[in-house]
Every structure is written in C-alpha cells, then in structure tokens.
Design an enzyme around this catalytic site. Sequence first.
Site, PDB file in Angstrom:
ATOM      1  N   ASP A 290       0.852  -1.187   0.000  1.00 19.65           N
ATOM      2  CA  ASP A 290       0.000   0.000   0.000  1.00 19.65           C
ATOM      3  C   ASP A 290       0.890   1.239   0.000  1.00 19.65           C
ATOM      4  OD1 ASP A 290      -2.533   1.519   0.405  1.00 19.65           O
ATOM      5  OD2 ASP A 290      -1.617   1.994   2.342  1.00 19.65           O
TER       6      ASP A 290
ATOM      7  N   GLU B 159      -1.339  -1.049  -6.061  1.00 20.78           N
ATOM      8  CA  GLU B 159      -2.547  -0.384  -6.538  1.00 20.78           C
ATOM      9  C   GLU B 159      -2.273   0.282  -7.881  1.00 20.78           C
ATOM     10  OE1 GLU B 159      -5.065   1.356  -2.915  1.00 20.78           O
ATOM     11  OE2 GLU B 159      -2.999   2.044  -2.923  1.00 20.78           O
TER      12      GLU B 159
ATOM     13  N   ASP C 178      -3.064   0.926   7.221  1.00 16.88           N
ATOM     14  CA  ASP C 178      -2.290   0.681   5.995  1.00 16.88           C
ATOM     15  C   ASP C 178      -2.002  -0.805   5.796  1.00 16.88           C
ATOM     16  OD1 ASP C 178      -2.317   3.393   5.581  1.00 16.88           O
ATOM     17  OD2 ASP C 178      -0.296   3.740   6.349  1.00 16.88           O
TER      18      ASP C 178
END
Length: 241
Positions: free
Chosen positions: A43, A125, A208
Amino acid sequence: MLTDHRRGESDLVYRGGNWYLYATRDVPEPEPTHPTGGFFGVDLGIANIATTSDGAVHAGKHLNQVRHRNRRLRKRLQQKGTKSAKRLLRKVSGREKRFAADTNHRVSKTIVTEAQRTSRGIALEDLGGIRERVRLRKPQRVTLHSWSFAQLGTYIAYKAKRAGIPVTYVDPGYTSQQCSGCGHTSRKNRPDQATFVCTSCGFAEHADVNAARNIAARAVAGWAVSHAADDATEPTPARCG
C-alpha cells in the site's frame, strides 16, 4: 555485472563538486516465476510511503519531515528572489530529489527482496490519476503532489522484473475502507488515519496494513482469473486413436 553485461562507453561526469561514473548495462531478464507463495501486497500512502501485507511500514515520518522542512526553506528563498537565493533553491531541489530517489531505492529493494525470499509476486494499486481522484486537506495535498508515487512504483517494478518476480496492479477502490477479515466495506471502519476497526466483525489492524492485505487478496483473485482464462484458450493436444 559491468564486465559481463556492459554496453557501449562510460561517461565520467563532474557535478556539484562530485565525480560520477555513468556506465550502461544490458542485463538479460529472467522469465517471471509462478508466485507459489501468493502475492505480497504493498500500500503506497502519504503518512507512510509504503506498507506491506506482512506489516512492514516504510519511511513515513522522517521522509515527510525532510520534505516539510525543505518546503519551508523553498518558500523563504522564493520570497527573497535574489541570485544567491535562486542558486540555493536549485541546490535544495537537487538534494531533495537525490534523497527521495535514495529512499525509494532502499524501500523498493527491501520489498523485492522479501517477495523473492518468500516466492511471492508483488501486488500494487493502480495509481493512475491518483492526484485527480483523491480529496485531501491542504497539507496532505502538498505532500501528495510532491512525493514520487510513480518513481517508487517504477523502482519496485524494474527490480522485480530483474529478479523474475511477477508484479500485478489492482483496482484501488475502497482498499482502505474494506475489512481484510470479513470483507465489510464502510467509511466508519476508519476512525482515524492510522486505525482500522471493522464495524461488522470487530477486526482491528493498522489501517495501511489492512489496505495492503486487501491489495494482496485482489491480486491473488485476479491472477487466478487471468490464468484460468489463459489455460482455457490453450489448444487441446490432438488425440491419436
């Protein structure tokens, strides 16, 4: 590696009081290995620039302190506008870029090494258009626009490619609000920036880390679907009879 993979000539450059040797290598890339251990979720964020699904948190507070200090210094120098101030402004800018690049190199190396050690792929991501998508307070917007999301992602990708580790990108939607335990998604699951507490099952985790686990889970699901489709399109061997 220079002896075995050197390409073309090298350049010796004097810059900023230091000598640098620029040498190009052409290293053959190995075929990506199958992620037998699953995927390692990463992340990317503002408070912490990278957090993994294993719970490792990378370079948050110190990096942001350096950036905030340099931003205040740049503001003062821009207000002065003198020649000496402009020279110092260029020096500060170059120093910050080198510091950020060095930090990103070290973080990306750690992430790729851990993925390689555990025979996992790396899941990130898809951050395309993140600057236009996210809504943040002004101090966070400044950090968002000044931090090299793309650079860290690029460093992770090329180091992973060089090591034969597959990298996959997942939809970032609601990874920070979804519970990695039960899948319940709600804005109320995030009472503050660092905390995740599921309002459905009660699962609690660093926010996170929870997001990184969601990223890893999406990568596993996406990999299974894509490779099932690949297997279905492979021609069936002819049968003799």
